[in-house]
Design an enzyme around this catalytic site. Structure first.
Site, PDB file in Angstrom:
ATOM      1  N   SER A 110      -5.901  60.754  43.345  1.00 60.90           N
ATOM      2  CA  SER A 110      -7.113  61.561  43.522  1.00 60.90           C
ATOM      3  C   SER A 110      -7.528  61.701  44.980  1.00 60.90           C
ATOM      4  O   SER A 110      -8.615  61.278  45.380  1.00 60.90           O
ATOM      5  CB  SER A 110      -8.244  60.952  42.714  1.00 60.90           C
ATOM      6  OG  SER A 110      -7.779  60.763  41.406  1.00 60.90           O
ATOM      7  N   ARG A 127      -5.039  51.695  38.030  1.00 63.16           N
ATOM      8  CA  ARG A 127      -4.676  51.398  36.654  1.00 63.16           C
ATOM      9  C   ARG A 127      -3.265  51.847  36.348  1.00 63.16           C
ATOM     10  O   ARG A 127      -2.798  52.860  36.868  1.00 63.16           O
ATOM     11  CB  ARG A 127      -5.625  52.103  35.681  1.00 63.16           C
ATOM     12  CG  ARG A 127      -7.046  51.543  35.719  1.00 63.16           C
ATOM     13  CD  ARG A 127      -7.852  52.028  34.543  1.00 63.16           C
ATOM     14  NE  ARG A 127      -7.810  53.481  34.440  1.00 63.16           N
ATOM     15  CZ  ARG A 127      -8.020  54.129  33.310  1.00 63.16           C
ATOM     16  NH1 ARG A 127      -8.282  53.464  32.198  1.00 63.16           N
ATOM     17  NH2 ARG A 127      -7.977  55.440  33.285  1.00 63.16           N
ATOM     18  N   ASP A 178      -7.380  63.563  39.730  1.00 65.01           N
ATOM     19  CA  ASP A 178      -8.181  63.061  38.607  1.00 65.01           C
ATOM     20  C   ASP A 178      -9.050  64.155  37.983  1.00 65.01           C
ATOM     21  O   ASP A 178      -9.321  64.146  36.785  1.00 65.01           O
ATOM     22  CB  ASP A 178      -9.061  61.869  39.024  1.00 65.01           C
ATOM     23  CG  ASP A 178      -9.938  62.167  40.215  1.00 65.01           C
ATOM     24  OD1 ASP A 178      -9.756  63.228  40.842  1.00 65.01           O
ATOM     25  OD2 ASP A 178     -10.812  61.336  40.525  1.00 65.01           O
TER      26      ASP A 178
END
Ligand code: ADP
Length: 872
Positions: A559, A495, A613
């Site tokens: 992440s 994203r 994350d």
């Protein structure tokens, strides 16, 4: 039926819908030797039934009939049961099986209230029996007592059934679709396999149980008044039990002949037959036996008329041809009405089963027994025809039971034995996936030890839990503001976000984002390809937002385990979660990204922070709740971070304050810490993964693997013949076909069994039974529970450490959580919290779900860094 099944209306329902505690029908793998007793009249039978499975699948029987003298039928209960036991002993002696403690099934065809498969209280004697001291007592106990009294043999009484159930089970052995038992003989009754969740009288929601409808009493509450004729009322009034069994009185063999006789009497009286001349024989109750109807109502009309003539002459009448034709017509009408009434009620049962299964087309078999059905061809033909007409969308087979009820009792026993043996075998396997409190405490303990080892300079290299410093030293204080870009890479999608943070009174975070997919080949291609793709997505987003040319501060949620020596640098230690792009491990991901931006020569970016994350999640929740000092992810992978004292982080200089540590706890177990708890299924999942031997804890917990664990358990069960009748579907052999979201769906609601069924169908397991669904659900629940408990145990180590760091007796703390598995599984979070509370009782932990966590988190970290920079 509905009234009988419902707890509130059952007491007044005419159709009682009695639970039978028979929960499975035969699957053809039953085997062994079983005894059966069949008592339902003045003769009773003892049987030895040998059930063979496998290639020579068949049933062999020995049986002997014993009679019960009048005086015993009417004597005392103990005399009656002593007599039965003596006959049983005689039978066993003759067959030389007295020293084997065989299982026994007992067909006892009297009205009973059953409370267990082997416990049944006689409500009242019928059929001439009157033995004292039996009504209101458990018949099985009385039988056991007499066996003990005799003392020279022993048996294991497993089941008590009535003849209807016996019929269904006998036919079920030959046809596994059989789930209805029907009797149309002296009386009439039916049973069928009902969903447990519909049987309100019993607890438990799963699987099925055979319900004995006792439908003979249908109409006793007035429901059939519009159909009953004067003749029906006359029969009822003259019966031994007026007002009772009204449906049975319209249908069954005990009354059918009598119905015909009463009609003939009335027609004679009205001068319509026999020139108005009746005979004393015609007036005699019972003189027109039901069996006469079988010969008169015959598809060969001529033969039927000859029979009618014979029968009428036997009643001393002198019938004309017209009389014979009329009599034949009466027989036809009475029998047709019975067949059609019976068909109508059967259809109610069929519809119930179809609705239960939510099947569009029901394929089912009805096992049938009883003299009327067997001996009256026209009755059975009409019954079949009407059923098929009323439910044209059901494929119904009628299967006649051979020597039904005795064999049925043996079959029930055989099934109970098979179910118990399979249950034990399945539980033994599932037990390897169940963790005790001690084991969970052990997990917590080992996690604490690894945390210490990861933090210490000396042991950091060898430790499985890396405890990586993140250079995030403060959670938001609310004064942050500005526009930030964020990237989020690390799971199922990539994203790009624009995050607008406002401080002061209008304190708020606004976000715009776009999701991009990362093709499998890019995930596993070269690093250049991966980062070029990422930069391409950023360019697209900037274009889309009309922001090209603005150089905003950027935070990158990345992440994967990274070694950080400052906020805007992250050296990739290794890929996880299916990523494998080459040339990245050992490199700084910000440099890789900068290189890709440079290659594109299109725009510039201002890199401020690399964020995991987990940290992003903690920061997002921290923006709302200052007590949030732990971040947890349970999605594709699993990981946690928390605020550690600087003095304990030996890899970073300085002793003051705190810093967020990215634990990378997914790798817990990579040094063997979890070997004691790993099952063969975990080993298989690990062996087949892209990173064998790595992320062992994650592989027992996270979304990427749970479905696979379940699939491997199902494969094992099937190979052992404990599931899907031992038949493997090709699709189930496919890796990844059992998605983790199925675990959530299967455990989600009261319609769960339908869910399981449709999921199994999707997996090519179209022939799965209800028992299969129950087992699949159990496997899902055991695997998810273990995951949640393991996660809770790890978290207990974290929060207890924070508490001890601060020398507190008690701490209240918030954990920010993200990840689809945690958020959508119906029980994961509650089991995890339960475990946590149990293992860390001095910590009061609140969970806060992070909305839109990791991207927002990266922006907040960037915002905090910018704030600190500007303050400095
Ligand atoms: P990520 O961790 O990649 O950021 P998510 O938190 O959305 O992404 O987690 C994706 C994982 O969640 C996948 O591995 C998938 O198997 C699992 N998953 C998706 N839907 C469900 C669901 N309904 N119940 C349980 N797990 C799910």
């Amino acid at each position: 039926m509905d009234k009988g099944l419902c707890r509130d209306t059952n007491p007044t329902a005419a159709v009682k819908m009695l639970p039978t505690f028979v929960r499975s029908t035969p699957d053809g793998t039953e085997q062994g030797e079983f005894l059966a007793l069949d008592l339902g009249g003045s003769n009773f039978r003892v049987l030895l039934v040998k059930v063979m499975a496998g290639g020579e699948r068949k049933v062999e029987m020995e049986n002997q009939i014993y009679s019960i003298p009048e005086c015993i039928m009417r004597g005392s209960g103990s005399e009656l049961f002593d007599h039965i036991v003596d006959c049983l002993a005689d039978f066993m002696e003759k067959l030389g099986i007295k020293d084997k403690k065989l299982p026994l099934g007992f067909t006892f065809s009297f009205p009973c209230q059953q409370t267990k498969l082997d416990e049944s209280v006689l409500l009242s004697w019928t059929k001439g029996f009157r033995a004292s001291g039996v009504e209101g007592k458990d018949v099985v106990s009385l039988l056991r007592k007499s066996i003990r009294k005799r003392g020279d043999f022993d048996i294991d009484i497993v089941s008590m059934i009535n003849d209807t159930v016996g019929t269904m089970m006998t036919c079920g052995y030959d046809d596994q679709h059989c789930e209805i038992g029907l009797i149309v003989g002296t009386g009439t009754n039916a049973c069928y396999m009902e969903q447990m969740r519909n049987i309100e009288l019993l607890d438990g929601d799963e699987g099925r149980m055979c319900v004995n409808t006792e439908w003979g009493a249908f109409g006793d509450d007035g429901a059939l008044e519009h159909l009953r004729t004067d003749i029906d009322r006359e029969i009822d009034a003259g019966s031994l039990n007026p007002g009772k069994q009204l449906f049975e009185k319209m249908i069954s063999g005990m009354y059918m002949g009598e119905l015909v006789r009463l009609i003939l009497v009335r027609m004679t009286r009205e001068q319509l037959l026999f020139q108005g001349k009746a005979t004393p024989e015609l007036f005699t109750t019972g003189s027109f036996s039901t069996s006469y109807i079988y010969t008169i109502d015959n598809d060969k009309e001529e033969e039927g008329l000859v029979s009618a003539d014979k029968v009428l002459r036997r009643l001393n009448l002198d019938p004309s041809l017209e009389d014979c034709i009329a009599t034949q017509r009466v027989c036809q009408i009475v029998s047709t009405r019975a067949a059609h009434l019976c068909a109508a009620t059967l259809v109610a049962v069929l519809r119930q089963i179809r609705d239960n299964k939510a099947a569009e087309k029901l394929r089912t078999t009805i096992g049938v027994d009883g003299s009327v059905y067997k001996n009256h061809q026209e009755f059975s033909r009409r019954l079949h025809k009407m059923v098929r007409r009323l439910v044209p969308d059901c494929d119904v087979r009628f299967l006649q039971s051979q020597c039904g009820s005795g064999k049925g009792a043996a079959m029930v026993t055989a099934v109970a034995y098979r179910v118990a043996a399979q249950h034990a075998e399945r539980q033994q396997i599932l037990n390897t996936l169940r963790l005790s409190r001690e084991q969970l405490l052990d997990v917590k303990e080992r996690m604490s030890e690894e945390m210490v080892r990861g933090l210490s300079k000396q042991t950091h290299e060898q430790s499985s839990v890396k405890m990586l410093p993140t250079y995030v030293r403060s959670t938001p204080d609310g004064t942050e503001h500005g526009d930030f870009l964020a990237l989020d890479l690390g799971g199922s999608s990539f994203r790009v976000l624009l995050v607008q943070v406002q401080s002061g009174k209008r304190r708020n975070v606004d976000m715009h984002h776009k999701i991009y997919s990362i093709p499998q080949e890019t995930m596993q291609g070269t690093g250049e390809e991966l980062f070029d793709h990422i930069v391409y997505c950023i360019a697209d987003f900037l274009e889309y937002m009309g922001m090209k040319g603005r150089s905003l501060p950027l935070g990158f949620t990345f992440s994967f385990p990274c070694h950080q020596s400052k906020l805007d640098e992250g050296i990739l230690l290794r890929w996880t979660k299916g990523f494998k792009a080459s040339g990245c491990v050992g490199q700084d991901v910000i440099t890789l990204l900068k290189d890709a931006v440079r290659r594109r020569q299109d725009f510039d970016l201002n890199f401020v922070a690399v964020v995991n994350d987990t940290v992003g999640t903690m920061m997002t929740c921290g923006y709302e709740d200052p007590k949030c000092e732990v971040g947890l992810i349970v999605g594709t992978g699993t990981n946690a971070c928390y605020m550690e004292e600087m003095q304990n982080i030996e890899l970073v200089e300085g002793d003051g304050g705190r810093m967020c540590v990215n634990m990378e706890w997914g790798a817990f177990g990579d040094n063997g810490e979890l070997d004691d708890f790993c099952t063969e299924f975990d080993h298989t999942v690990d062996d087949c993964s892209s990173n064998p031997g790595k992320q062992r804890y994650e592989k027992m917990i996270s979304g990427m693997y749970l479905g696979e664990v379940v699939r491997n358990v199902l494969l094992d069960f099937t190979a052992k013949g404990l599931l899907f009748r031992g038949k493997l579907s090709e699709r189930l052999k496919t890796r990844g076909i059992f998605e983790t979201k199925f675990l959530s769906q299967i455990e989600s609601d009261r319609l769960a069994m339908r869910q399981v069924r449709s999921i199994l169908q999707h997996l090519g397991l179209t022939n799965s039974t209800c028992d299969d669904s129950v087992l699949v659900k159990e496997v899902c629940s055991v695997v998810a529970r273990r995951a949640a408990q393991l996660c809770g145990a790890g978290l207990a180590a974290v929060v207890d450490r924070i508490r001890q760091n601060r020398n507190l007796n008690h701490i209240s703390i918030t954990v920010g959580v993200d990840g689809t598995l945690y958020k959508t599984h119906p029980h994961f979070s509650s089991i995890m919290q339960e475990t946590l509370q149990d293992l860390a009782p001095q910590c009061q932990v609140t969970f806060q779900k992070s909305e839109d966590g990791s991207g927002k988190g990266a922006a907040l970290i960037t915002a905090v860094a910018c704030r600190i920079k500007s303050e400095g």
